[in-house]
Design a protein around this motif. Structure first.
Motif, mmCIF file in Angstrom:
data_model
loop_
_atom_site.group_PDB
_atom_site.id
_atom_site.type_symbol
_atom_site.label_atom_id
_atom_site.label_comp_id
_atom_site.label_asym_id
_atom_site.label_seq_id
_atom_site.Cartn_x
_atom_site.Cartn_y
_atom_site.Cartn_z
ATOM 1 N N ALA A 151 -42.358 2.489 -28.816
ATOM 2 C CA ALA A 151 -42.428 1.370 -27.876
ATOM 3 C C ALA A 151 -43.856 0.851 -27.870
ATOM 4 N N ILE A 157 -41.562 -1.909 -23.293
ATOM 5 C CA ILE A 157 -41.873 -1.227 -22.031
ATOM 6 C C ILE A 157 -40.891 -1.660 -20.949
ATOM 7 N N ILE A 160 -37.614 0.336 -21.352
ATOM 8 C CA ILE A 160 -37.758 1.785 -21.555
ATOM 9 C C ILE A 160 -36.521 2.554 -21.108
ATOM 10 N N ILE A 172 -39.564 9.109 -27.222
ATOM 11 C CA ILE A 172 -40.156 7.771 -27.263
ATOM 12 C C ILE A 172 -41.670 7.908 -27.360
ATOM 13 N N ILE A 174 -45.320 5.932 -27.451
ATOM 14 C CA ILE A 174 -45.986 4.698 -27.034
ATOM 15 C C ILE A 174 -47.085 4.357 -28.036
ATOM 16 N N ALA A 201 -45.475 4.099 -18.112
ATOM 17 C CA ALA A 201 -44.442 4.234 -19.142
ATOM 18 C C ALA A 201 -44.152 5.701 -19.439
ATOM 19 N N ILE A 205 -40.482 7.284 -18.957
ATOM 20 C CA ILE A 205 -39.762 7.931 -20.058
ATOM 21 C C ILE A 205 -39.285 9.314 -19.626
ATOM 22 N N ALA A 212 -41.978 12.059 -23.978
ATOM 23 C CA ALA A 212 -42.876 10.951 -24.291
ATOM 24 C C ALA A 212 -43.998 11.438 -25.197
#
Length: 268
Positions: A151, A157, A160, A172, A174, A201, A205, A212
């Motif tokens: 992402a 975002i 998400i 996921i 970032i 974020a 997640i 994350a």
């Protein structure tokens, strides 16, 4: 005999964060050096590193001799490309620029054999199955593949929770550099609004039930993300370390000012 266990996928369920390192120099020699350093995982970068399938393969073969989990980032989430990296032995695949749940669903299909997905059945000639010496590979491979979606835009975002809800998305990641640029701050990933967006974020997640991940070579920020619960954190890149070390070494012999850290503006 089933497909080999995927240590990275197993580690996502552990209590501690897995610490990783980025390989962008497209060199098996560099990969071997990094493999002996003690990282939990190494990312072989096929998006921004000058890698092709043979180079990815040679680095996977090198890492296989070490207790470190390899992850391969493909340039783009194309089904045929994902099939190739899986067949050469990658089990964990990071796909950049994922912005919607529909994209994520298509990637889940690409990474899995039928009936769950559409991965082409060519394991008999593939390194992934030990060249057909793993008799149960086709019926067990899906259990060990790991799909990480990246992402790195405002749209991603915003979506998400929808992306995290896709069955088959294992984690996921970032992408801070592209996210900062998409937010209007190219090369300025430490802007307060960018850092706030990243922190939120990571928490979102996790709240959605997925691990994350992120890359940041600033120890303060990397440790902050670990404190927030990020499960896999890359803390440096081979290119940046080599660039910084060689620049500082040359500077020290020219009588220049004290060594300075090299700011990384590459896209993660």
């Amino acid at each position: 005999m089933p497909a080999p266990k995927n240590p990275f996928k197993a580690g996502l369920k552990g209590e501690k964060a897995m610490i990783g390192f980025w390989l962008s120099l497209a060199s098996p020699y560099t990969a071997e050096i990094a493999a002996g350093a003690g990282f939990d995982w190494l990312l072989i970068d096929g998006e921004h590193g000058p890698n092709d399938i043979p180079l990815l393969l040679s680095q996977l073969q090198t890492l296989a001799a070490h207790p470190v989990a390899p992850v391969v980032r493909v340039p783009i989430g194309e089904t045929w490309m994902i099939k190739q990296v899986l067949d050469i032995g990658a089990q964990s695949v990071l796909v950049p620029m994922v912005e919607t749940a529909e994209q994520a669903r298509q990637l889940v299909r690409a990474i899995n054999y039928p009936p769950k997905g559409v991965r082409g059945v060519g394991a008999a000639v593939a390194r992934a199955s030990a060249f057909n010496r793993i008799p149960d590979y086709l019926v067990t491979a899906n259990d060990e593949v790991c799909l990480i979606v990246q992402a790195e835009s405002k749209a991603a975002i915003d979506a998400i929770e929808e992306i995290a809800a896709v069955d088959g998305v294992d984690a996921i990641f970032i992408g801070p550099a592209d996210l900062a640029a998409d937010m209007g701050y190219p090369g300025r990933g430490t802007e307060p609004v960018v850092l706030e967006t990243i922190e939120k974020a990571i928490l979102r997640i996790q709240a959605a039930g997925k691990p994350a991940g992120i890359l940041n070579s600033d120890p303060k920020l990397a440790n902050r993300y670990i404190e927030l619960g990020a499960k896999f954190v890359a803390v440096g890149t081979d290119v940046t370390l080599f660039s910084q070390a060689t620049s500082n070494l040359a500077r020290s012999y020219r009588g220049d000012a004290a060594p300075q850290p090299v700011k990384s503006t590459s896209s993660y």
